[in-house]
Write a protein that holds these residues in place. Structure first.
Motif, mmCIF file in Angstrom:
data_model
loop_
_atom_site.group_PDB
_atom_site.id
_atom_site.type_symbol
_atom_site.label_atom_id
_atom_site.label_comp_id
_atom_site.label_asym_id
_atom_site.label_seq_id
_atom_site.Cartn_x
_atom_site.Cartn_y
_atom_site.Cartn_z
ATOM 1 N N LEU A 1 -7.118 11.998 -2.121
ATOM 2 C CA LEU A 1 -7.261 11.082 -0.994
ATOM 3 C C LEU A 1 -5.888 10.675 -0.445
ATOM 4 O O LEU A 1 -5.654 10.721 0.760
ATOM 5 N N LEU A 2 -4.977 10.317 -1.327
ATOM 6 C CA LEU A 2 -3.652 9.872 -0.889
ATOM 7 C C LEU A 2 -2.827 11.000 -0.282
ATOM 8 O O LEU A 2 -1.999 10.757 0.594
ATOM 9 N N GLU A 3 -3.074 12.234 -0.704
ATOM 10 C CA GLU A 3 -2.353 13.381 -0.141
ATOM 11 C C GLU A 3 -2.623 13.550 1.355
ATOM 12 O O GLU A 3 -1.833 14.148 2.069
ATOM 13 N N LYS A 4 -3.718 12.996 1.845
ATOM 14 C CA LYS A 4 -4.040 13.065 3.268
ATOM 15 C C LYS A 4 -3.129 12.168 4.097
ATOM 16 O O LYS A 4 -3.027 12.338 5.317
ATOM 17 N N TYR A 5 -2.493 11.189 3.463
ATOM 18 C CA TYR A 5 -1.712 10.184 4.187
ATOM 19 C C TYR A 5 -0.233 10.174 3.830
ATOM 20 O O TYR A 5 0.548 9.480 4.469
ATOM 21 N N GLY A 6 0.149 10.905 2.820
ATOM 22 C CA GLY A 6 1.544 10.836 2.421
ATOM 23 C C GLY A 6 1.920 11.943 1.462
ATOM 24 O O GLY A 6 1.231 12.944 1.334
ATOM 25 N N ILE A 7 3.037 11.710 0.774
ATOM 26 C CA ILE A 7 3.539 12.709 -0.155
ATOM 27 C C ILE A 7 3.675 12.097 -1.543
ATOM 28 O O ILE A 7 3.995 10.918 -1.695
ATOM 29 N N ARG A 8 3.423 12.935 -2.528
ATOM 30 C CA ARG A 8 3.587 12.516 -3.921
ATOM 31 C C ARG A 8 5.076 12.558 -4.240
ATOM 32 O O ARG A 8 5.740 13.563 -4.020
ATOM 33 N N VAL A 9 5.602 11.468 -4.756
ATOM 34 C CA VAL A 9 7.014 11.427 -5.139
ATOM 35 C C VAL A 9 7.180 11.357 -6.652
ATOM 36 O O VAL A 9 8.293 11.479 -7.161
#
Length: 95
Positions: free
Chosen positions: A26-34
């Motif tokens: 879900l979060l990958e749709k809005y940003g990047i994993r750091v």
């Protein structure tokens, strides 16, 4: 006219693999994993509320945690990455 987006650092501690995978997708749709459980995301207010509602349905409220840190534009420009990062979120609509 584009909607104003705000920059958030979203971190989570989710015990179950399946739930953790759902939240990360879900979060990958809005940003990047750091990091393994850290995302940098750009959300409109509506998107943030939608993500929070979806996450609430996925996680176990007794043992999991998801935290959304809103980072202002001035603070965002002062983030230090070590080692230096090549990819960063677009700040076009961030206010």
């Amino acid at each position: 006219m584009s909607k104003k987006k705000k920059f958030y650092v979203v971190v989570y501690d989710i015990r179950a693999d399946r739930s953790r995978d759902k939240v990360s997708k879900l979060l990958e749709k809005y940003g990047i994993r750091v990091n393994y459980s850290v995302f940098e995301c750009l959300f409109t207010e509506k998107q943030l509320l939608s993500v929070q509602e979806k996450v609430d349905k996925i996680i176990n409220k007794r043992c999991d945690a998801v935290i959304y840190y809103h980072i202002c534009l001035d603070c965002y420009t002062k983030i230090i990455y070590q080692p230096r990062r090549i990819v960063s979120p677009k700040l076009v609509d961030v206010v």
